[in-house]
Design an enzyme around this catalytic site. Structure first.
Site, mmCIF file in Angstrom:
data_model
loop_
_atom_site.group_PDB
_atom_site.id
_atom_site.type_symbol
_atom_site.label_atom_id
_atom_site.label_comp_id
_atom_site.label_asym_id
_atom_site.label_seq_id
_atom_site.Cartn_x
_atom_site.Cartn_y
_atom_site.Cartn_z
ATOM 1 N N ARG A 187 14.619 -3.110 1.784
ATOM 2 C CA ARG A 187 13.022 -3.699 1.315
ATOM 3 C C ARG A 187 11.947 -3.565 2.704
ATOM 4 O O ARG A 187 11.859 -4.068 3.253
ATOM 5 C CB ARG A 187 13.321 -4.317 0.541
ATOM 6 C CG ARG A 187 12.320 -4.495 -0.018
ATOM 7 C CD ARG A 187 11.500 -5.847 0.029
ATOM 8 N NE ARG A 187 10.227 -6.886 -0.380
ATOM 9 C CZ ARG A 187 9.380 -7.378 -0.356
ATOM 10 N NH1 ARG A 187 8.554 -7.858 1.189
ATOM 11 N NH2 ARG A 187 8.653 -7.730 -1.158
ATOM 12 N N ILE A 188 10.831 -3.208 1.705
ATOM 13 C CA ILE A 188 9.347 -3.447 2.495
ATOM 14 C C ILE A 188 8.205 -4.004 2.041
ATOM 15 O O ILE A 188 8.204 -3.112 0.595
ATOM 16 C CB ILE A 188 8.743 -2.044 2.802
ATOM 17 C CG1 ILE A 188 9.861 -0.561 3.814
ATOM 18 C CG2 ILE A 188 7.454 -1.733 4.024
ATOM 19 C CD1 ILE A 188 9.513 0.215 4.667
ATOM 20 N N GLY A 189 8.112 -4.453 1.962
ATOM 21 C CA GLY A 189 6.750 -5.878 1.517
ATOM 22 C C GLY A 189 5.359 -4.860 1.459
ATOM 23 O O GLY A 189 5.379 -3.619 2.017
ATOM 24 N N ASP A 190 4.411 -4.947 0.797
ATOM 25 C CA ASP A 190 3.243 -5.054 0.779
ATOM 26 C C ASP A 190 2.202 -5.436 2.054
ATOM 27 O O ASP A 190 1.279 -4.382 2.323
ATOM 28 C CB ASP A 190 1.961 -5.945 -0.012
ATOM 29 C CG ASP A 190 2.489 -7.393 0.231
ATOM 30 O OD1 ASP A 190 3.270 -8.075 0.342
ATOM 31 O OD2 ASP A 190 1.199 -8.390 0.067
ATOM 32 N N GLY B 282 5.336 -8.866 -2.563
ATOM 33 C CA GLY B 282 4.725 -8.052 -2.386
ATOM 34 C C GLY B 282 4.933 -7.052 -2.901
ATOM 35 O O GLY B 282 3.913 -5.118 -3.373
ATOM 36 N N THR C 112 4.230 -15.888 4.220
ATOM 37 C CA THR C 112 3.592 -14.795 4.984
ATOM 38 C C THR C 112 2.444 -15.894 5.292
ATOM 39 O O THR C 112 1.843 -16.615 4.765
ATOM 40 C CB THR C 112 3.310 -13.966 4.052
ATOM 41 O OG1 THR C 112 4.874 -12.788 3.873
ATOM 42 C CG2 THR C 112 2.416 -12.743 5.170
ATOM 43 N N THR D 104 -0.847 -12.287 0.112
ATOM 44 C CA THR D 104 0.226 -13.234 0.279
ATOM 45 C C THR D 104 0.672 -12.729 -1.093
ATOM 46 O O THR D 104 0.409 -13.482 -1.779
ATOM 47 C CB THR D 104 0.771 -14.646 0.729
ATOM 48 O OG1 THR D 104 1.681 -14.863 0.695
ATOM 49 C CG2 THR D 104 -0.622 -15.401 0.652
HETATM 50 N N1 ASP Z 1 4.024 -10.707 0.789
HETATM 51 C C1 ASP Z 1 5.216 -10.979 1.370
HETATM 52 C C2 ASP Z 1 6.047 -10.051 0.456
HETATM 53 O O1 ASP Z 1 6.428 -8.992 -0.139
HETATM 54 C C3 ASP Z 1 5.948 -11.896 1.163
HETATM 55 C C4 ASP Z 1 4.699 -13.231 1.445
HETATM 56 O O2 ASP Z 1 4.102 -13.280 0.997
HETATM 57 O O3 ASP Z 1 5.630 -14.464 1.503
HETATM 58 O O4 ASP Z 1 7.043 -8.860 2.019
#
Ligand code: ASP
Length: 369
Positions: free
Chosen positions: A231-234, A257, A203, A254
């Site tokens: 799915r939705i991340g942070d 998430g 990220t 990053t």
């Molecule tokens: N934080 C991101 C997610 O969980 C992944 C990443 O940091 O590469 O979607």
């Protein structure tokens, strides 16, 4: 009656006598406007022994270029928001990072992108999730923020809105890379987790403080390899992977998430800093000698208070420790109007860079740097 300078000078002397920090270790005059900037390109098991010199040089050059794009804007009086966008655009277009071009694949073999941006001046924000055809999702997040009717758009609706705003689209081929496709195949064949196949999170994010004292944060990602079921991340969850508030700080994260959402990482760092800074100001004011009527002989000016790098580092480290306690890994970048830019990560490495008006410039990959 004190003049402004005397008032401020008196406060500074008193704070120093009380052992309270009036300026950072960078020796910057607290009355001078300052800028600071930090970026990341993901954290994870990034070890020197797993990189060759060419790969290392490529990452360092990409980070340096994105850092320069943002610092050029800040140095010349541009906004924190513009600096954040300028850096993220370059990283989204770079296939080395898991954002825009080069994003990881979902279980179904698609690239589904998430991004968010937040303006510390008024906490206006824009976030998008599950977009598949917008070349630069950070620009879409910014349009959502500018439009202002909604904060968080998803999937087809977000793409329709992008069309109305005339944003550039790209075909699936633009985002897809062989290395990411191969990672999905390996994940499926061996039933591995995303971090097992990728070893790192790619990220991208940026946080900035501009000369006007405004902070901004932005983050963009493809999420995790093999993600399913929408799915939705942070990243687009404000207060988790992205957060900015002029009253305390700006954060971009990053990592896995799910843990960053559960620990509300971005908001938690900023709240810690807000209370710490407030307490320092209150303590300083309470220590000012009183006149015969019981009124303070001078007012401690907020602009004189400046947290030490260690204070900001401690707030970021505490949030990352919390993520670790839950079982998660990753990292954050933080800038604050009250102190320098910091990184914190609980992984072997993090692609990162920072620069400040006090002359700090750092581009780094491994934890030992
Ligand atoms: N934080 C991101 C997610 O969980 C992944 C990443 O940091 O590469 O979607």
């Amino acid at each position: 009656m004190f003049t402004k300078n005397l008032v401020l000078g008196g406060a500074a002397m008193l704070l120093a006598a009380l052992g309270l920090p009036v300026q950072a270790q960078d020796d910057h005059d607290p009355m001078e406007p300052r800028w600071s900037f930090a970026i990341h390109g993901g954290a994870g098991t990034i070890k020197r022994e797993n990189m060759n010199a060419e790969q290392e040089a490529e990452y360092l050059a990409a980070l340096d270029q994105a850092l320069e794009a943002g610092t050029d804007i800040l140095k010349n009086g541009g906004s924190a928001m513009d600096a954040v966008v300028a850096a993220i655009l370059l990283l989204e277009d770079d296939p080395k990072f898991n954002a825009g071009r080069g994003a990881v694949f979902t279980w179904e073999g698609e690239n589904e992108l998430d991004a968010a941006i937040m303006d510390g001046r008024d906490r206006s924000a824009g976030a998008v999730t599950g977009v598949k055809s917008i070349k630069n999702p950070i620009l879409l997040a910014r349009e959502v923020m500018k439009d202002g009717r909604h904060v968080f758009l998803s999937g087809a609706g977000a793409e329709e809105f992008a069309g109305e705003r005339g944003l550039e689209t790209a075909s699936p081929d633009w985002f897809a890379t062989e290395a990411r496709r191969e990672a999905l195949e390996r994940l499926k064949a061996r039933q591995l987790s995303a971090i097992d196949v990728d070893h790192k999170f790619g990220t991208v994010g940026a946080v900035a403080l501009d000369l006007e004292g405004n902070v901004a944060a932005g983050t963009s990602t493809g999420g995790l390899t093999g993600k399913r079921w929408g799915r939705i991340g942070d990243v687009p969850v404000l207060g988790a992977g992205t957060y900015a508030d002029n009253r305390d700080c700006a954060v971009s994260a990053t990592g896995q998430g799910e843990y960053f959402i559960r620990a509300a990482v971005g908001h938690s760092i900023c709240q810690t800093l807000k209370y710490r800074w407030r307490k320092m100001l209150d303590d300083a004011q309470a220590s000012v000698p009183k006149d015969a009527d019981g009124n303070p002989t001078f007012i401690v000016h907020a602009s004189e208070m400046w947290l030490e790098e260690a204070d900001i580092q401690a707030a970021a480290d505490a949030a990352m420790a919390d993520v670790k306690d839950l079982g998660g890994t990753g990292g954050v970048i933080v800038v604050s109007p009250f102190g320098p830019a910091v990184f914190s990560f609980n992984t072997a490495g993090m692609y990162r860079a920072r620069a400040t008006s006090a002359g700090v410039k750092e581009v780094a990959i491994y934890g030992s740097e």
